[in-house]
Design an enzyme around this catalytic site. Structure first.
Site, PDB file in Angstrom:
ATOM      1  N   LYS A 115      -9.363  17.274  -9.418  1.00 56.89           N
ATOM      2  CA  LYS A 115      -9.479  18.716  -9.606  1.00 56.89           C
ATOM      3  C   LYS A 115      -9.841  19.373  -8.280  1.00 56.89           C
ATOM      4  CE  LYS A 115      -8.633  19.109 -14.024  1.00 56.89           C
ATOM      5  NZ  LYS A 115      -7.382  19.758 -14.446  1.00 56.89           N
TER       6      LYS A 115
ATOM      7  N   ASP B  15      -4.960  18.989  -8.925  1.00 59.90           N
ATOM      8  CA  ASP B  15      -4.739  20.060  -9.908  1.00 59.90           C
ATOM      9  C   ASP B  15      -5.693  21.202  -9.589  1.00 59.90           C
ATOM     10  OD1 ASP B  15      -4.262  21.706 -12.030  1.00 59.90           O
ATOM     11  OD2 ASP B  15      -4.701  20.228 -13.595  1.00 59.90           O
TER      12      ASP B  15
ATOM     13  N   GLU C 171      -0.699  20.301  -8.935  1.00 58.02           N
ATOM     14  CA  GLU C 171      -0.476  21.049 -10.169  1.00 58.02           C
ATOM     15  C   GLU C 171      -1.097  22.442 -10.051  1.00 58.02           C
ATOM     16  OE1 GLU C 171      -0.811  18.153 -13.408  1.00 58.02           O
ATOM     17  OE2 GLU C 171      -2.030  19.632 -14.459  1.00 58.02           O
TER      18      GLU C 171
ATOM     19  N   ASP D 196       1.891  23.363 -15.215  1.00 59.86           N
ATOM     20  CA  ASP D 196       1.118  22.940 -16.399  1.00 59.86           C
ATOM     21  C   ASP D 196       0.895  24.175 -17.273  1.00 59.86           C
ATOM     22  OD1 ASP D 196      -0.682  22.000 -18.262  1.00 59.86           O
ATOM     23  OD2 ASP D 196      -2.297  21.577 -16.865  1.00 59.86           O
TER      24      ASP D 196
ATOM     25  N   GLN E 287      -5.262  17.508 -22.274  1.00 58.61           N
ATOM     26  CA  GLN E 287      -5.988  18.754 -22.454  1.00 58.61           C
ATOM     27  C   GLN E 287      -7.466  18.486 -22.651  1.00 58.61           C
ATOM     28  OE1 GLN E 287      -3.218  21.402 -24.406  1.00 58.61           O
ATOM     29  NE2 GLN E 287      -4.946  21.956 -25.697  1.00 58.61           N
TER      30      GLN E 287
HETATM   31  C1  MUC Z   1      -5.375  20.043 -16.798  1.00 59.70           C
HETATM   32  O1  MUC Z   1      -4.398  19.366 -16.525  1.00 59.70           O
HETATM   33  O2  MUC Z   1      -5.360  21.215 -16.451  1.00 59.70           O
HETATM   34  C2  MUC Z   1      -8.050  21.382 -18.016  1.00 59.70           C
HETATM   35  C3  MUC Z   1      -7.857  22.422 -18.859  1.00 59.70           C
HETATM   36  C4  MUC Z   1      -6.846  22.070 -19.776  1.00 59.70           C
HETATM   37  O3  MUC Z   1      -6.367  22.733 -20.680  1.00 59.70           O
HETATM   38  O4  MUC Z   1      -6.427  20.818 -19.502  1.00 59.70           O
HETATM   39  C5  MUC Z   1      -7.234  20.260 -18.485  1.00 59.70           C
HETATM   40  C6  MUC Z   1      -6.532  19.419 -17.525  1.00 59.70           C
HETATM   41 MG    MG Z   2      -3.437  20.891 -15.221  1.00 56.24          MG
END
Ligand code: MUC
Ligand code: MG
Length: 368
Positions: free
Chosen positions: A163, A192, A218, A243, A295
């Protein structure tokens, strides 16, 4: 024919072992919904809906209400094999993707049990197991390194979605560099930003990480900043994954045709199996790679994820995001999913192999 007699939505809460933070939110408790489809033959199908308000505008309460007010009445009396008919009925209500996805997946669980086959075989039966990638939440470089090392040592996982999306982006660059130097070159890292970066920060961060071997990025920034997003995709050497900017087949098509992403994250928790399979087909037709996303799914939703991932060739080409449940302190299953040597196998039991522990449901449900 099997007929649906009722759909129940049971809200429950299980704490996380530690908060999971990302650019658009933080979760500390799995306040999810267990969806249960009952039929006249006594077959019961299950699925789990994880509300993500900052992504879809749904809450635990809204999911429960959507099931009881709209989706249970729409599906009661239906033959679960009539998936297209059921999808059309669900689609009369806009939005509510997580609630709809759980209804779809629970119906597939019924179908599998009715024909005595695991759903991964019914959907395509491609692989016996899939490689797992783990999502690393935001933290200091040393926290993120410690967490990645622990996950690698415990589960044999060697791919991480990191992240990012903080301001200034140098904070993220430092964390990613620390991960690369601590984990070595054999570990896969991708990023991401959950829409967090602004303007050309994504391009600047990628430039600063040019020698860090980043596989993908992402959701770099605001998807509504259309020209910025296109410029990022055009100039980045790293594939940009869509995403939350493309959560339906039509949005996937639009963003790909717009050159606003190079790859697509597919999440069964928001498009179920029926619509996720359509997105797989769309991406295959366009020669676009996919990632089986997550998710922040609990254990029940993870069984759905691995079922779908193992069923299709496209979703096995990259590691699948199936390990978020290990951050949650408990689960509703008799046995949690297993990750061995960085891989997870789809359930072999008829349906989705979701064996619910009723005592745990009684313990964690928050509606009585
Ligand atoms: C992601 O891939 O974004 C964080 C919020 C969501 O809805 O999924 C996660 C992971
Ligand atoms: Mg994502």
């Amino acid at each position: 024919v099997v007929k649906v007699t009722a759909i129940e939505a049971i809200p429950f809460e299980i704490p996380f072992r530690r908060p999971f933070a990302f650019a658009s939110g933080t979760v500390t408790v799995a306040d999810h919904v267990l969806v249960r489809v009952r039929t006249d033959e006594g077959i019961v199908g299950h699925a789990e809906a994880p509300p993500r308000p900052y992504t879809y505008g749904e809450s635990q309460t809204s999911i429960v209400a959507a099931v009881y007010d709209w989706f249970s009445p729409a599906v009661t009396g239906a033959d679960p094999f009539g998936r297209e008919r059921i999808s059309a009925r669900l689609a009369r209500i806009v939005g509510n993707p997580t609630a709809k996805a759980a209804v779809d997946i629970a119906l597939w669980d019924v179908i599998g049990q009715a024909v005595g086959q695991p759903v991964h075989s019914l959907l395509g039966g491609f692989a016996e197991s899939v490689r797992v990638t783990h999502m690393l939440g935001l933290g200091s470089p040393s926290e993120m390194v410690d967490e990645a090392s622990r996950i690698r040592d415990t589960y044999g996982i060697s791919s991480f979605k990191v992240k990012v999306g903080r301001t200034p982006f140098a904070v993220d660059v430092e964390a990613v560099r620390a991960l690369r130097s601590a984990l070595g070159d054999d570990v896969e890292l991708y990023l991401d930003a959950n829409r967090g970066w602004r303007g050309d920060d994504a391009l600047r961060a990628l430039a600063a990480l040019a020698d860090a071997g980043i596989a993908m990025l992402e959701e770099p920034g605001r998807a509504d900043d259309i020209l910025t997003r296109r410029r990022t995709v055009e100039r980045s050497l790293v594939p940009i994954v869509g995403d939350e900017s493309c959560t339906r087949a039509a949005e996937v098509a639009r963003l790909l045709l717009d050159r606003s992403c190079d790859m697509i994250s597919i999440k069964t928790s928001r498009t179920g199996f029926t619509d996720s399979a359509k997105i797989v087909g769309l991406c295959e037709g366009l020669g676009v790679g996919v990632v089986l996303g997550n998710q922040i799914d609990g254990a029940v939703a993870t069984l759905a994820g691995v079922t779908f991932a193992a069923a299709h060739r496209a979703t096995t080409e990259r590691p699948a995001e199936l390990s978020a449940f290990v951050d949650i302190a408990d689960h509703l299953l008799i046995e949690p999913p297993e990750i061995v040597d960085g891989r997870m196998a789809p359930p072999q039991q008829p349906g989705l192999g979701i064996a619910i522990d009723d005592d745990k449901v009684d313990h964690y449900r928050v509606d009585r």
